[in-house]
Design a protein around this motif. Structure first.
Motif, PDB file in Angstrom:
ATOM      1  N   VAL A  29       0.832  -1.195   0.000  1.00  0.00           N
ATOM      2  CA  VAL A  29       0.000   0.000   0.000  1.00  0.00           C
ATOM      3  C   VAL A  29       0.870   1.249   0.000  1.00  0.00           C
ATOM      4  O   VAL A  29       2.040   1.215   0.385  1.00  0.00           O
ATOM      5  CB  VAL A  29      -0.933   0.033   1.230  1.00  0.00           C
ATOM      6  CG1 VAL A  29      -1.774  -1.227   1.301  1.00  0.00           C
ATOM      7  CG2 VAL A  29      -0.137   0.213   2.522  1.00  0.00           C
ATOM      8  N   ALA A  30       0.286   2.346  -0.457  1.00  0.00           N
ATOM      9  CA  ALA A  30       0.917   3.656  -0.313  1.00  0.00           C
ATOM     10  C   ALA A  30       0.517   4.233   1.033  1.00  0.00           C
ATOM     11  O   ALA A  30      -0.645   4.127   1.444  1.00  0.00           O
ATOM     12  CB  ALA A  30       0.483   4.580  -1.448  1.00  0.00           C
ATOM     13  N   ARG A  35       2.999  15.528   5.045  1.00  0.00           N
ATOM     14  CA  ARG A  35       4.339  15.900   4.588  1.00  0.00           C
ATOM     15  C   ARG A  35       5.108  14.793   3.886  1.00  0.00           C
ATOM     16  O   ARG A  35       6.115  15.071   3.222  1.00  0.00           O
ATOM     17  CB  ARG A  35       5.171  16.383   5.783  1.00  0.00           C
ATOM     18  CG  ARG A  35       4.722  17.695   6.382  1.00  0.00           C
ATOM     19  CD  ARG A  35       5.645  18.091   7.518  1.00  0.00           C
ATOM     20  NE  ARG A  35       5.540  17.167   8.653  1.00  0.00           N
ATOM     21  CZ  ARG A  35       6.432  17.073   9.633  1.00  0.00           C
ATOM     22  NH1 ARG A  35       7.531  17.815   9.592  1.00  0.00           N
ATOM     23  NH2 ARG A  35       6.235  16.242  10.637  1.00  0.00           N
ATOM     24  N   THR A  36       4.703  13.552   4.043  1.00  0.00           N
ATOM     25  CA  THR A  36       5.537  12.457   3.557  1.00  0.00           C
ATOM     26  C   THR A  36       4.762  11.458   2.716  1.00  0.00           C
ATOM     27  O   THR A  36       3.536  11.361   2.793  1.00  0.00           O
ATOM     28  CB  THR A  36       6.180  11.699   4.728  1.00  0.00           C
ATOM     29  OG1 THR A  36       5.140  11.113   5.541  1.00  0.00           O
ATOM     30  CG2 THR A  36       7.034  12.631   5.581  1.00  0.00           C
ATOM     31  N   ARG A  37       5.510  10.722   1.918  1.00  0.00           N
ATOM     32  CA  ARG A  37       4.989   9.615   1.127  1.00  0.00           C
ATOM     33  C   ARG A  37       5.887   8.411   1.351  1.00  0.00           C
ATOM     34  O   ARG A  37       7.111   8.511   1.279  1.00  0.00           O
ATOM     35  CB  ARG A  37       4.959   9.953  -0.367  1.00  0.00           C
ATOM     36  CG  ARG A  37       4.021  11.096  -0.738  1.00  0.00           C
ATOM     37  CD  ARG A  37       2.566  10.654  -0.606  1.00  0.00           C
ATOM     38  NE  ARG A  37       1.637  11.690  -1.044  1.00  0.00           N
ATOM     39  CZ  ARG A  37       1.150  12.633  -0.256  1.00  0.00           C
ATOM     40  NH1 ARG A  37       1.525  12.675   1.031  1.00  0.00           N
ATOM     41  NH2 ARG A  37       0.309  13.533  -0.702  1.00  0.00           N
ATOM     42  N   ALA A  38       5.296   7.285   1.649  1.00  0.00           N
ATOM     43  CA  ALA A  38       6.057   6.057   1.877  1.00  0.00           C
ATOM     44  C   ALA A  38       5.200   4.884   1.411  1.00  0.00           C
ATOM     45  O   ALA A  38       4.159   5.064   0.764  1.00  0.00           O
ATOM     46  CB  ALA A  38       6.431   5.912   3.350  1.00  0.00           C
ATOM     47  N   SER A  39       5.641   3.685   1.729  1.00  0.00           N
ATOM     48  CA  SER A  39       4.904   2.468   1.396  1.00  0.00           C
ATOM     49  C   SER A  39       4.773   1.605   2.639  1.00  0.00           C
ATOM     50  O   SER A  39       5.370   1.883   3.688  1.00  0.00           O
ATOM     51  CB  SER A  39       5.625   1.689   0.288  1.00  0.00           C
ATOM     52  OG  SER A  39       5.664   2.412  -0.924  1.00  0.00           O
ATOM     53  N   GLY A 114       7.249  -1.157  -3.869  1.00  0.00           N
ATOM     54  CA  GLY A 114       6.511  -0.174  -3.093  1.00  0.00           C
ATOM     55  C   GLY A 114       5.230   0.197  -3.806  1.00  0.00           C
ATOM     56  O   GLY A 114       4.776  -0.509  -4.712  1.00  0.00           O
ATOM     57  N   SER A 115       4.635   1.313  -3.390  1.00  0.00           N
ATOM     58  CA  SER A 115       3.382   1.739  -3.997  1.00  0.00           C
ATOM     59  C   SER A 115       3.325   3.261  -4.038  1.00  0.00           C
ATOM     60  O   SER A 115       3.776   3.941  -3.108  1.00  0.00           O
ATOM     61  CB  SER A 115       2.181   1.209  -3.199  1.00  0.00           C
ATOM     62  OG  SER A 115       0.959   1.681  -3.733  1.00  0.00           O
ATOM     63  N   GLU A 157      10.013   3.501   0.324  1.00  0.00           N
ATOM     64  CA  GLU A 157      10.527   3.077   1.618  1.00  0.00           C
ATOM     65  C   GLU A 157       9.382   2.495   2.450  1.00  0.00           C
ATOM     66  O   GLU A 157       8.294   3.059   2.512  1.00  0.00           O
ATOM     67  CB  GLU A 157      11.163   4.243   2.364  1.00  0.00           C
ATOM     68  CG  GLU A 157      11.774   3.844   3.694  1.00  0.00           C
ATOM     69  CD  GLU A 157      12.458   4.988   4.414  1.00  0.00           C
ATOM     70  OE1 GLU A 157      13.261   4.716   5.328  1.00  0.00           O
ATOM     71  OE2 GLU A 157      12.188   6.156   4.066  1.00  0.00           O
ATOM     72  N   GLY A 158       9.637   1.370   3.083  1.00  0.00           N
ATOM     73  CA  GLY A 158       8.588   0.688   3.831  1.00  0.00           C
ATOM     74  C   GLY A 158       7.902  -0.398   3.036  1.00  0.00           C
ATOM     75  O   GLY A 158       7.052  -1.120   3.569  1.00  0.00           O
TER      76      GLY A 158
END
Length: 294
Positions: A29-30, A35-39, A114-115, A157-158
């Motif tokens: 998943v996203a 402030r941030t974007r990760a997975s 990732g996503s 990341e993640g």
């Protein structure tokens, strides 16, 4: 899996890689805040594992599932020492991943998945370093040191790391100097279970404020600057001004190393502390407590 038998070898490899990514991406998943974007990935039904460092404190979190459905999520627990965060969500479903605990070797081919807004992100590379368990700079116990030679987008990341069999060997994170590291499957299982049950990882607690001090030309100690009331140090009879010079017979090398050794396994253990008190040697027994919640 796609029918690749009649394809040329290179196309078979390409199709197999795409199938592996598509299969894993069903559970990736996203994860986004203001402030941030990760997975992240579905560890258990309704539970997402992601990178703790990628999630700011005190910000609302949303996840975008494969296909584009966005739902609110709540941080259920975080462990900065192993860079693992656990999120909970409701109102949507995605299949959970099965983690692969097999040993990783240097030179193995890997895919990081990732996503971004429900669309898979992928990077390929190799395992550049595979070593034994290690302790992070924040004192977390990581079951294996695995570094990857690949270019990871910050928003991936993640996400998950796949081996050549398609097994999920762990989670991709950024380490020092932006090296791409893997938080291995055994670490994720151990830490995520604690976060699901308690919301945090237990940490050892001495109930002492310590400051490094030179004991002699060749050795250092940890001077006690403060003793918490009803803490383990107070129960052991430690006084302000005492200098810890050894633990279980081992000389103190630094205050930082002493505190970093207080991982989850240290809670409840009994330490023999060798002190200097007003110039005289004293020995006490201290039972390590659990650090209170912040």
């Amino acid at each position: 899996m796609s029918n690749t038998v009649s394809l040329p070898p290179l196309e078979q490899l390409s199709a197999a890689m795409a199938d592996m990514v598509a299969d894993a991406a069903r559970s990736v998943v996203a994860v986004h805040t203001r402030r941030t974007r990760a997975s992240g990935f579905v560890w258990r039904p309704g539970c997402i594992v992601s990178s703790e460092e990628a999630l700011p404190e005190d910000e609302e979190v949303e996840i975008t599932l494969p296909g584009g459905t966005t739902v609110a999520a709540k941080v259920a627990g975080r462990d900065p020492t192993t860079d693992i965060a656990l999120l909970r969500f409701e109102g949507a479903e995605a299949p959970q991943l099965t983690l692969d605990n097999s040993t990783t070797r240097a030179g193995e081919f890997v895919l990081a998945v990732g996503s971004r807004e429900g669309v898979p992100l992928c990077a390929s590379g190799i395992v550049s370093l595979a070593g034994p368990g290690w302790r992070s700079l924040r004192g977390g116990e990581i079951d294996a040191r695995v570094e990857l030679d690949l270019r990871l987008r910050p928003s991936a990341e993640g996400g998950v790391v796949l081996n050549a069999k398609g097994g999920v060997i762990g989670m991709s994170v950024f380490g020092p100097r932006r090296r791409v590291l893997v938080i291995p499957a055994p670490t994720i299982e151990r830490v995520a279970a604690q976060l699901a049950a308690h919301g945090r990882m237990p940490r050892g607690y001495l109930g002492l404020s310590l400051q490094p001090v030179k004991v002699s030309h060749a050795s250092v100690g940890a001077m006690v600057m403060g003793v918490a009331e009803q803490g383990p140090g107070a129960a052991a009879g430690i006084h302000q001004g005492d200098i810890i010079v050894a633990v279980n017979g081992e000389p103190i090398r630094s205050v930082q190393l002493l505190l970093r050794a207080l991982g989850p396994a240290s809670v409840g253990s009994v330490l023999t502390l060798s002190l200097q008190r007003a110039g005289e040697p004293v020995e006490v027994q201290l039972t390590v407590g659990e650090r209170p919640a912040d």
